[in-house]
Structures are given as C-alpha cells and as structure tokens.
Design a protein around this motif. Structure first.
Motif, mmCIF file in Angstrom:
data_model
loop_
_atom_site.group_PDB
_atom_site.id
_atom_site.type_symbol
_atom_site.label_atom_id
_atom_site.label_comp_id
_atom_site.label_asym_id
_atom_site.label_seq_id
_atom_site.Cartn_x
_atom_site.Cartn_y
_atom_site.Cartn_z
ATOM 1 N N HIS A 132 13.695 53.839 20.893
ATOM 2 C CA HIS A 132 12.741 53.673 21.127
ATOM 3 C C HIS A 132 12.041 55.721 20.681
ATOM 4 C CE1 HIS A 132 11.168 49.780 21.209
ATOM 5 N NE2 HIS A 132 11.954 49.288 22.435
ATOM 6 N N TRP A 196 2.924 51.288 20.279
ATOM 7 C CA TRP A 196 3.820 51.602 20.234
ATOM 8 C C TRP A 196 4.433 52.829 20.930
ATOM 9 C CZ3 TRP A 196 7.744 49.423 16.014
ATOM 10 C CH2 TRP A 196 8.889 49.771 16.551
ATOM 11 N N VAL A 200 6.252 52.965 25.072
ATOM 12 C CA VAL A 200 7.218 53.840 25.407
ATOM 13 C C VAL A 200 6.729 54.753 26.779
ATOM 14 C CG1 VAL A 200 8.560 55.184 24.664
ATOM 15 C CG2 VAL A 200 8.491 53.176 23.394
#
Length: 471
Positions: A132, A196, A200
């Motif tokens: 990620h 996103w 994370v």
C-alpha cells in the motif's frame, strides 16, 4: 452483483456547489491556523500510537481514550485536507475539533475494534503495509502521505503536496476558476484516492486488523461497515479537551527529549566502557599528508578550568612518519604558535577524519627556525619512529603541531589523538538519569491526559442491531 462490503474506516464527502471560483487560490493561507494546530497534534500522534502499540501487545485492546485521540487527529486532518488541496470540495471553514461534525461536508468514521491481534500489531504497520505504501506514494507524491509523515516536511498531515491527488486537484481548481464548476469525474476519482490514503493511515496506526482493500472506491459516499457483533458507541462529543491535548503534546515533547538524552547517554557510556585503549585513552586516528611545512589543529579553547579540565583529563598525541622522516610534535598556546608560524606555509586540519577536503592552507614560506628551537611549546616530542606527547590539559587556547624536525616541506604521517576523559562515565550517567526523568514525565503526562479523557467519556448509547458501530 454484490456491493462491496464496507471497510471499518469510512470516508465520506459531499461536493458543495456552487463553489467560489477563486477562493481556492488563498486557502493555503486561510488554513494556516489549522496547520499550526495539526503540527502539534501530529507531533504527539506517533507517541500516542506507540503507547497504543504496547497496550495492544499486552491486552489485545486499543485503549478507547487513545483511539479517540488518533481518530480525532485523522478526522481533523481529513476535514482540513478536503477544504484545501486534497479535495477543494467545500468552502466551509473546517471546525477546530476532534469530534465528528455531522453537517460538515467531509466526515471520517472509524469503527472501534473490541479486540485486536497481539501478533499482527508487530508487522502490520510496516511489513504488511508495504504494497500500500507504494500505491499511496503514487497518489500522494512519495514521502508526503498521511501516515506519520515520514520523510515529509508537512508535519504528517498533508498528502496533497504532490502526486496524482495534487495534480488532479490543481486541474479541478483551474477548471473551477474559469467555469465555476468542479468536474464531477475528477471529484469522484480524487475521493477514491483520499479514501485509500486514510484507510492505510488507520491501518498502520493500528486502529484495525482488517487489511485495506486493493480497490478504488470512488465518489463521496461508501458502504457502511457492518461488524459481526455491533457494540454500543459513545456519543459524538469529544472527551479530548484543549487542556488534555496540550498535556499529550507536552508529554510527546518530553519523550522526544528523553530519547535524545538516553541515546546520547548510552553512546557515551558505551564509549567509556568499551572504546578505551590499554592506557585508558579514548582515541581517534587519521592520515595527514600535506606539501606544507607544518600541519596544525584549529585552536582549542579550554575555559572554566576546573570542571572542563577534569572532564578532559590528559591529552595524548601520537604521530608516525609514513616516509620515515624524523618528526616533531608539539603543543603550545595558540597565540605563541601563530606568532612562530606567521610567515610560514602550513595546513590547518578541517576534521579528524581521513577526508581532507576541509583542510585549509595558509600561504607563506619556510619557517625561520626549526621547531625544536622555537621556544613556544608546552609539551614536545621529536625524533625517528612514533612520537608521543602526553599533556595534562590547562586553561587557555591551545594548538597542536606536526612538523619535520628540520622544518622541511612535506608532511606524511599517521596521527592519533586521544584524551582520558575521566568524567565521561559520570556525564553518561547524568544524561541517562535526566532522560529517565523526562521519559517518566512524558509518559505520565500522556497517561494522565488519556486517563482523564477516558474517565470523562460520554455515556454509552445503545445502537440498534442493524446499525454500524463507529467512533
């Protein structure tokens, strides 16, 4: 087709329309008060997360008060980012609060986990998150992403300084400037990337064990998270008052100072116990090669005599000619040495390391008198082979000199300088004790703030079984 299951980190935003055409050009200035506050909050953020790390490792639970702090910082950061250059989706000024503000266009909700894996906490924040990190690096431009701000100059809360998010938001701003409308496709795509990044950030902040999905959930809304066993949730009011936030940030400052003191004290203690030679000297060596007539150290000032002299102890200089030429080594008062070599070409050392790029050459000619007859030295040694000068440090300004005994040009030696530094162990102990005091003080401040926030928590309100549980 089955809709994607909601993730515990829920990021939502509403595009406010109409938006001002030109306000986005000065939002960087308008957001400065938030940047100042967030700089302090993000300074404390890693220390709070470290405390949560150990709590999870021991108990399997993320303390609710610490969870409220970390989720509050993320929520505050998200509102500021959405207002500014990770979204530009609203002209409403962000509120100064950890709490969820239901009517603000940008919202972040993170489901509180009742249990977390003790083993997973050791690896998820770095090893498991590596794939990620690569992706959000593209979104945010490398080191300028949210999670702790590693390598960033933006204090950890600005992920719009570069990368695809920054580029697309700039495009949207230009379009808004000329047309008065924010392109909806860009909005949807940017929100997917922001979502996103925040997922994370929460994962590496240890706030969930559920691995962030590799999918771009675009648009301003997303599916609600449905935990297997819904839990009661606290009311939206924040228990982190201004005083408690200040206490947590102050504790983080003390912990940072403690880390520096403990690191320095440990390094000095290691040197004191393991790096002394057979005669008790701490030494460093270097190779000296110069076409000049002499090689000098920069003047060393010894003042406040009793304490400083005791700390330094005896000084020893050793020099061995690489070419076998007889050497002279001397230590004298800097003003006397400068007078002796005033018309002489000599080289002053830039450092004690083997890198000679910092050396400085003083122009001049040959010395009028060989060094042994100069009469300016406090301690000397001369002759063939290794020459050693030992000298109990005295008050004043001193310079060490290496020359050929006949005063000829060209010095090529392997030199070593050292000191007994008898007080080094006590200095190391003092630093370690001071570091321990600051460590305890910082931990107590953070613990006190978290405890007070926990005790002042709002009453628990039952949630119907079909609704998600969020903090």
């Amino acid at each position: 087709m089955t809709a994607p299951r909601g993730y515990p980190v829920r990021v939502e935003a509403t595009l406010d329309e109409p938006l001002s055409r030109g306000l986005w050009l000065v939002k960087w200035l308008l957001a400065v008060p938030h940047y100042v506050v967030l700089a302090f909050l993000w300074f404390a953020y890693p220390f709070v997360t470290i405390a949560a790390f150990f709590a999870i490792l021991v108990t399997g639970r993320y303390p609710r008060s610490l969870f409220a702090f970390t989720s509050g910082v993320l929520r505050w950061s998200w509102r500021v980012q959405y207002y500014s250059y990770a979204g530009l989706g609203t002209d409403r000024y962000p509120p100064f609060t950890f709490a969820d503000v239901p009517d603000y266009p940008a919202r972040l909700e993170i489901a509180y986990p009742e249990k977390l894996s003790r083993g997973l906490v050791l690896v998820k924040w770095w090893l498991l998150a590596l794939p990620h990190f690569v992706i959000i690096g593209l979104f945010a431009g490398g080191g300028s992403w949210l999670a702790f701000g590693n390598g960033s100059d933006d204090d950890g809360f600005d992920w719009a300084a570069g990368g695809l998010v920054g580029v697309l938001v700039l495009v949207a701003g230009v379009v808004l400037l000329f047309t008065g409308r924010y392109p909806r496709p860009i909005f949807d795509f940017v929100l997917g990337m922001d979502r996103w990044v925040l997922r994370v950030a929460a994962y590496v902040s240890l706030m969930t064990d559920e691995y962030p999905p590799f999918r771009l959930d675009m648009g301003g809304s997303e599916a609600a998270f449905e935990p297997p066993h819904p839990q009661p949730r606290p009311a939206h009011a924040s228990t982190w008052t201004g005083g408690r936030i200040v206490a947590a940030v102050s504790g983080a400052v003390l912990l940072l100072g403690a880390m520096g003191l403990l690191t320095g004290g440990g390094a000095l203690l290691w040197a004191d116990r393991t790096q002394r030679d057979a005669d008790g000297y701490l030494t460093g060596s270097t190779t000296l090669a110069s076409d000049s007539y002499a090689v000098l150290t920069d003047p060393v000032q010894i003042s406040g005599a009793p304490d400083v002299v005791t700390a330094v102890g005896d000084v020893r200089i050793r020099a061995t000619a690489i070419d076998g030429h007889p050497l002279f080594v001397g230590i004298g008062r800097s003003e006397d040495v400068a007078g002796y070599l005033a018309a002489t070409e000599f080289t002053t050392l830039g450092s004690v390391a083997d890198n000679r790029s910092g050396d400085r050459v003083h122009p001049g000619g040959a010395p009028g008198t060989a060094p042994g007859g100069a009469g300016v030295w406090t301690a000397t040694a001369s002759g063939s082979g290794t020459q050693t000068v030992s000298w109990p440090v005295g008050d004043g300004q001193w310079t060490a000199v290496v020359m050929n005994t006949d005063g000829s040009r060209g010095i090529s030696v392997r030199a070593e300088a050292g000191a007994t530094a008898p007080a080094l162990g006590w200095i190391a102990l003092g630093l370690l004790l001071a570091g321990a005091v600051l460590l305890a003080g910082g931990a107590l401040l953070i613990g006190f703030a978290a405890h007070r926030a926990h005790r002042a928590g709002p009453p628990v309100t039952p949630v119907p079984p079909d609704l998600p549980s969020h903090v």
